[in-house]
Scaffold this motif. Structure first.
Motif, PDB file in Angstrom:
ATOM      1  N   ARG A   1      -3.389   3.878  -0.994  1.00 59.98           N
ATOM      2  CA  ARG A   1      -3.685   3.433   0.374  1.00 59.98           C
ATOM      3  C   ARG A   1      -5.172   3.205   0.589  1.00 59.98           C
ATOM      4  O   ARG A   1      -5.567   2.456   1.468  1.00 59.98           O
ATOM      5  CB  ARG A   1      -3.153   4.453   1.379  1.00 59.98           C
ATOM      6  CG  ARG A   1      -1.654   4.457   1.321  1.00 59.98           C
ATOM      7  CD  ARG A   1      -1.008   5.235   2.410  1.00 59.98           C
ATOM      8  NE  ARG A   1       0.416   5.248   2.113  1.00 59.98           N
ATOM      9  CZ  ARG A   1       1.189   6.304   2.221  1.00 59.98           C
ATOM     10  NH1 ARG A   1       0.704   7.428   2.666  1.00 59.98           N
ATOM     11  NH2 ARG A   1       2.457   6.218   1.921  1.00 59.98           N
ATOM     12  N   PHE A   2      -6.017   3.878  -0.188  1.00 57.82           N
ATOM     13  CA  PHE A   2      -7.458   3.617  -0.084  1.00 57.82           C
ATOM     14  C   PHE A   2      -7.827   2.342  -0.832  1.00 57.82           C
ATOM     15  O   PHE A   2      -8.776   1.658  -0.490  1.00 57.82           O
ATOM     16  CB  PHE A   2      -8.263   4.801  -0.632  1.00 57.82           C
ATOM     17  CG  PHE A   2      -8.040   6.071   0.134  1.00 57.82           C
ATOM     18  CD1 PHE A   2      -8.042   6.060   1.524  1.00 57.82           C
ATOM     19  CD2 PHE A   2      -7.827   7.268  -0.517  1.00 57.82           C
ATOM     20  CE1 PHE A   2      -7.835   7.228   2.248  1.00 57.82           C
ATOM     21  CE2 PHE A   2      -7.620   8.448   0.190  1.00 57.82           C
ATOM     22  CZ  PHE A   2      -7.618   8.420   1.570  1.00 57.82           C
TER      23      PHE A   2
ATOM     24  N   LYS B   1      -1.307   6.502   8.479  1.00 58.47           N
ATOM     25  CA  LYS B   1      -1.128   6.783   7.055  1.00 58.47           C
ATOM     26  C   LYS B   1      -1.909   5.764   6.238  1.00 58.47           C
ATOM     27  O   LYS B   1      -2.495   6.100   5.205  1.00 58.47           O
ATOM     28  CB  LYS B   1       0.350   6.676   6.678  1.00 58.47           C
ATOM     29  CG  LYS B   1       1.105   7.979   6.755  1.00 58.47           C
ATOM     30  CD  LYS B   1       2.449   7.743   6.092  1.00 58.47           C
ATOM     31  CE  LYS B   1       3.395   8.885   6.240  1.00 58.47           C
ATOM     32  NZ  LYS B   1       4.760   8.432   5.924  1.00 58.47           N
ATOM     33  N   ALA B   2      -1.906   4.511   6.714  1.00 54.01           N
ATOM     34  CA  ALA B   2      -2.633   3.462   5.999  1.00 54.01           C
ATOM     35  C   ALA B   2      -4.128   3.765   5.981  1.00 54.01           C
ATOM     36  O   ALA B   2      -4.859   3.284   5.129  1.00 54.01           O
ATOM     37  CB  ALA B   2      -2.377   2.098   6.647  1.00 54.01           C
TER      38      ALA B   2
ATOM     39  N   ASN C   1       0.825  -1.211   0.000  1.00 59.29           N
ATOM     40  CA  ASN C   1       0.000   0.000   0.000  1.00 59.29           C
ATOM     41  C   ASN C   1       0.859   1.261   0.000  1.00 59.29           C
ATOM     42  O   ASN C   1       0.401   2.335   0.356  1.00 59.29           O
ATOM     43  CB  ASN C   1      -0.990   0.000   1.162  1.00 59.29           C
ATOM     44  CG  ASN C   1      -0.337   0.296   2.484  1.00 59.29           C
ATOM     45  OD1 ASN C   1       0.860   0.116   2.629  1.00 59.29           O
ATOM     46  ND2 ASN C   1      -1.111   0.744   3.438  1.00 59.29           N
TER      47      ASN C   1
ATOM     48  N   ARG D   1      -1.567   8.280  -1.978  1.00 62.21           N
ATOM     49  CA  ARG D   1      -2.656   8.228  -1.018  1.00 62.21           C
ATOM     50  C   ARG D   1      -3.836   7.430  -1.586  1.00 62.21           C
ATOM     51  O   ARG D   1      -4.521   6.721  -0.851  1.00 62.21           O
ATOM     52  CB  ARG D   1      -3.097   9.647  -0.677  1.00 62.21           C
ATOM     53  CG  ARG D   1      -3.459   9.775   0.772  1.00 62.21           C
ATOM     54  CD  ARG D   1      -3.556  11.201   1.197  1.00 62.21           C
ATOM     55  NE  ARG D   1      -4.635  11.342   2.144  1.00 62.21           N
ATOM     56  CZ  ARG D   1      -5.665  12.134   1.964  1.00 62.21           C
ATOM     57  NH1 ARG D   1      -5.774  12.824   0.856  1.00 62.21           N
ATOM     58  NH2 ARG D   1      -6.606  12.201   2.880  1.00 62.21           N
TER      59      ARG D   1
END
Lengths: 287, 268
Positions: free
Chosen positions: A83-84, B183-184, A55, A80
């Motif tokens: 990461r979602f 952050k994850a 991720n 980012r």
């Protein structure tokens, strides 16, 4: 096309210092959409480092990671979004709870995604239901809950982002056998219901054999093998040689085979063993 | 990135300085500091530098590491030196242009300040590089022992210090982990304006605070389980012994100190 692919993925800790250590070395894997993957290996074998690449928390020293065919580091601005797409639940995730009530904590991820209030609410309640978190918990402080409940709230916080790939690092560590079964059943359920790709890092061969479809074995920073559960346990001797356990039932059947009683199949869960033995008894006309 | 912070890092080795009694090292350190600030002439500064260089060589630790300890405060040093140069107006004038005036006393003050601070930092690094933090707090406890007579909690203070030192790496590791975890979940830590940035710290600070309390409680229980009840009647694993080399080291330091005082007197 595979949903996740790595190409010669290598990561070196503290490069250029006397403490330099290769944590993962030239990993090449392809994971298909909707698979349920178990990741096993010793402490320090590179499992946790590997999943933090998926991720984009760690940037590989060399090599590439593709998600849906796109190199995730080709545009740093987009990390980012990765990461979602790839939800990562760390070990002991209950230690990252921080909000004043359970609802807000689960909503933290979806909120960061920029969803509308209505959608956030929907997702939080849906996820809570899936994780068997009662609705009257929503207004309570997460710090009043029991260990197992906190763990479920923390996992819900990641699941509520509806990631295409969900990765969990030892989700059942430190729980009693009952709590462990609950968590793993919930994850299995989530997998079935959403059809998303799920990866679980685990120490326990028994659990991995029971829940996963494919197993990825790490050994000393390198990929030992990545294959279906059946094929991996066909190599149970090699796996024991690198110091990992195989399920007890597999050991029993390996012993039987060495005594000349063969069932022709790899046995790695008690249920399966039961079926195979019943089949054999039926065939011989004893029941 | 957080791991780069070094706080009084200890470099184990086997030099004469490493083997000195830590209590003497602390006393020598105090004498050394007074020495640096009691001389007003360049010769005195030279003596201080000489003393520092001798001790640095004796530690057998690479000079680069000492440079590393000065580096972070370098911008600050330059800044204050410039302030001194431009704003002290008395003494002989070296240079004048419009309102800018550089004088002998301004330059002198800057030089003295820079050299003293650099020497002070190197000197303290000699102490912390050659003495492990635990031994250091032990020594402080011993030195403060007389204060027990006036009911000063010396042992407790030393215990607090060693626990704090012990938990610095643990907390750094923990912070790293929490940052990754948040952050994850899509937390943005280094973007937006000041208010957004401060708000971004909440998801990190709260779990960190809670885990510190948890650790403190666990540690307290663990200590109680081992019947810890303060310093009374406790014996030590490490006995501190002072030998002839400790007295020689102290003697030489005091000798340098006296030299500085005398020279200072003569020149005046």
């Amino acid at each position: 096309m595979s949903i996740l692919k790595t190409e010669n993925l290598t990561y070196v800790y503290s490069q250029g210092t006397p403490f330099e250590k290769i944590a993962v070395n030239k990993i090449n894997i392809e994971i298909e959409k909707g698979e349920f993957v178990g990741i096993i290996g010793h402490t320090g074998s590179g499992k946790s480092t590997l999943i933090q690449h998926f991720n984009g928390l760690l940037q590989p020293t060399s090599g590439k990671i593709f998600i849906d065919g796109n190199d995730i580091w080709s545009n740093k601005e987009n990390i980012r979004q990765v990461r979602f797409k790839v939800g990562l639940v760390f070990q002991y995730p209950e230690y990252q709870l921080f909000e004043e009530n359970v609802f807000k904590d689960i909503a933290f991820g979806p909120k960061n995604m920029g969803l509308s209030e209505k959608e956030i609410k929907e997702r939080v309640y849906d996820t809570a239901k899936l994780l068997e978190i009662p609705e009257n918990f929503m207004k309570r402080s997460p710090f009043e809950l029991s260990g197992g409940q906190k763990r479920r709230v923390a996992i819900a916080g990641v699941m509520a982002m509806n990631p295409e790939i969900l990765i969990l690092d030892e989700p059942s560590a430190g729980l009693d056998p009952h709590g462990r079964d609950i968590i793993l059943d919930i994850i299995k359920n989530y997998h079935k219901k959403t059809g998303s790709t799920v990866m679980i890092v685990s120490h326990s061969m028994e659990d991995t054999a029971k829940y996963a479809e494919k197993i990825l074995v790490m050994n000393k920073s390198e990929l030992f093998c990545y294959d279906t559960v059946e094929n991996v346990f066909r190599r149970s001797e090699e796996i024991e040689k690198i110091g990992l356990d195989v399920p007890q039932i597999t050991r029993v059947f390996n012993k039987l085979r060495s005594h000349g009683i063969s069932f022709g199949k790899e046995i790695y869960t008690v249920e399966r063993a039961r079926e195979v033995i019943l089949d054999m008894l039926k065939k011989e006309g004893r029941i | 990135m957080i791991k780069d912070i070094t706080l009084g890092q200890y470099f184990p080795s086997d030099s004469i300085i490493h083997r000195l009694d830590p209590r003497f090292k602390i006393v020598i350190m105090i004498v050394y500091m007074i020495m640096l600030f009691s001389g007003d002439s360049l010769i005195c500064l030279g003596i201080g530098t000489l003393y520092t260089l001798i001790s640095v060589v004796m530690t057998k630790i690479s000079f680069k590491l000492y440079i590393k300890s000065i580096k972070p405060i370098f911008p600050f040093l330059i800044f204050t030196a410039l302030l001194n140069i431009f704003f002290i107006k008395d003494g002989d004038i070296y240079f004048q242009w419009k309102f800018i005036k550089i004088t002998s006393s301004g330059v002198d003050t800057s030089i003295f300040m820079i050299v003293r601070i650099v020497l002070l930092l190197i000197g303290t690094s000699v102490l912390t590089y050659t003495t492990s933090p635990i031994v250091l707090t032990d020594a402080i406890e011993r030195l403060l022992n007389p204060l027990k007579k006036i009911k000063f909690p010396v042992h407790e203070l030393a215990m607090i210090m060693s626990i704090a030192l012990r938990f610095i790496p643990t907390l750094i590791e923990e912070t790293d982990k929490i940052i990754s975890a948040q952050k994850a979940r899509g937390a943005e830590l280094d973007s937006g304006n000041l208010i957004a940035k401060t708000k971004g710290l909440i998801p990190i600070l709260i779990p960190l605070l809670i885990s510190s309390f948890r650790r403190a409680e666990e540690l307290a229980t663990a200590m109680e389980c081992r019947c810890y009840n303060g310093g009374d009647g406790r014996t030590r694993l490490r006995q501190m012994k002072s030998g002839i080399s400790d007295y020689i080291a102290l003697f030489f330091t005091v000798l340098f100190f006296i030299a500085v005082i005398i020279i200072n007197h003569i020149i005046k």
